[in-house]
Design a protein around this motif. Structure first.
Motif, PDB file in Angstrom:
ATOM      1  N   THR A  48       3.398  -4.994   6.782  1.00  0.00           N
ATOM      2  CA  THR A  48       1.965  -4.739   6.596  1.00  0.00           C
ATOM      3  C   THR A  48       1.210  -4.979   7.907  1.00  0.00           C
ATOM      4  O   THR A  48       0.276  -4.245   8.245  1.00  0.00           O
ATOM      5  CB  THR A  48       1.408  -5.613   5.456  1.00  0.00           C
ATOM      6  OG1 THR A  48       2.113  -5.271   4.258  1.00  0.00           O
ATOM      7  CG2 THR A  48      -0.070  -5.392   5.241  1.00  0.00           C
ATOM      8  N   ASP A 161       1.426   1.708   2.381  1.00  0.00           N
ATOM      9  CA  ASP A 161       2.028   0.380   2.280  1.00  0.00           C
ATOM     10  C   ASP A 161       2.479   0.127   0.847  1.00  0.00           C
ATOM     11  O   ASP A 161       1.667  -0.244  -0.004  1.00  0.00           O
ATOM     12  CB  ASP A 161       1.019  -0.682   2.730  1.00  0.00           C
ATOM     13  CG  ASP A 161       1.679  -2.038   2.928  1.00  0.00           C
ATOM     14  OD1 ASP A 161       2.884  -2.173   2.623  1.00  0.00           O
ATOM     15  OD2 ASP A 161       0.989  -2.972   3.379  1.00  0.00           O
ATOM     16  N   GLU A 162       3.755   0.327   0.574  1.00  0.00           N
ATOM     17  CA  GLU A 162       4.343   0.143  -0.751  1.00  0.00           C
ATOM     18  C   GLU A 162       3.444   0.701  -1.848  1.00  0.00           C
ATOM     19  O   GLU A 162       3.080  -0.012  -2.783  1.00  0.00           O
ATOM     20  CB  GLU A 162       4.605  -1.350  -1.007  1.00  0.00           C
ATOM     21  CG  GLU A 162       5.368  -1.981   0.151  1.00  0.00           C
ATOM     22  CD  GLU A 162       6.260  -3.131  -0.270  1.00  0.00           C
ATOM     23  OE1 GLU A 162       6.791  -3.092  -1.375  1.00  0.00           O
ATOM     24  OE2 GLU A 162       6.405  -4.060   0.535  1.00  0.00           O
TER      25      GLU A 162
HETATM   26 MG    MG Z   1       3.345  -6.158   2.983  1.00  0.00          MG
END
Ligand code: MG
Ligand code: ATP
Length: 258
Positions: A48, A161-162
């Motif tokens: 991240t 991000d995911e």
């Molecule tokens: Mg992360």
């Protein structure tokens, strides 16, 4: 020239107690225009952090990041971000109004706005749902609207991000297929973050595997030479799985030991 390059990028966070924590160090990666790049690594390794630096939300404390040859300074519309379990849709706007929002802010005329929004809603498989409000939609549908919304702004690059982490396994797998097909249609450059090996091989053209933190960096990059739809049961898929798994296994163990 690559679209994006990280040159010896580092990020040190300073805690409230004044202790320095070097999350990422000597991070080097190049991403080509039109490529789907997956960044894979164990929890807490700094994925991240890397995405936020490219998004312009956090500044590197060492090295530099170039996009189209220019240093990244602050957020910009050409780098659109979709976060994990992102719930940033406006509850008082319908699906189509949410998708149109960025275009409206840029004073794009109503007819064009509507046409573009419909195009992207269709692309994410939500034709017929355009008049619904977020509260009337499932988690997977909301996530698809977020994707349609960022695509409607036609960014140079998509930073994810995911984005599917909060979805159930079936929806997640459908969303992966949809994203892969959207990417094949639009060829938007994507940086996709995940800790899921399957997801990385399903989506990525290249996979950058990160070391466990602190002082994380890229351990290696694997090129996935699979075209079109990818099946988890194919022999070649399993070979890639083994290759990535071998590379990441020690890193996960190190991350768990901390
Ligand atoms: Mg992360
Ligand atoms: N704002 C912050 N302030 C201080 N430390 C931070 C901050 N954000 C992240 N860190 C630290 O930096 C390291 C990397 O965090 P990051 O969120 O980038 O990891 P990640 O790989 O995305 O993890 P996950 O897979 O769990 O999402 C961690 O040790 C974390 O504690």
């Amino acid at each position: 020239m690559p679209l994006v390059s990280f040159h010896d990028v580092g990020k040190t966070y300073r805690s409230l107690q004044g202790v320095d924590d070097v999350a990422v160090e000597h991070f080097n990666v190049e991403i080509e225009a039109g490529e789907f790049f997956c960044l894979l690594g164990p929890s807490g390794c700094g994925k991240t952090t890397v995405l936020k630096m490219l998004a312009g939300f956090e500044a590197p404390t060492a090295g530099h990041i170039l996009m189209e040859g220019r240093p990244v300074r602050g957020a910009s519309r050409d780098r659109a971000v979709v976060f994990q379990g992102d719930d940033s849709l406006y509850g008082w706007l319908t699906a189509i109004e949410n998708v149109e929002f960025g275009l409206r802010m840029r004073h794009v005329g109503k007819a064009e706005r509507c046409e573009r929004a419909m195009h992207y809603l269709e692309l994410v498989g939500l034709k017929g749902q355009e008049q619904k409000y977020p509260a009337e939609l499932s988690g997977g549908m909301k996530q698809r609207i977020q994707i349609a919304r960022v695509l409607a702004n036609e960014p140079t690059m998509l930073l994810m991000d995911e984005p599917f982490a909060a979805l159930d396994a079936q929806t997640r797998s459908l969303m992966q297929e949809e994203l892969a097909s959207i990417w094949r249609t639009t060829r938007t450059t994507v940086l996709f973050i995940t800790h899921d090996i399957d997801e990385a091989i399903t989506l990525g053209k290249r996979i950058g595997v990160m070391r466990a933190g602190p002082r994380s960096q890229v351990k290696g990059v694997i090129e996935v030479a699979l075209n079109g739809a990818r099946s988890r049961t194919d022999d070649v898929f399993l070979q890639y799985y083994r290759q990535v798994h071998d590379m990441i296994r020690d890193e996960v163990a190190k991350a768990m030991a901390k």
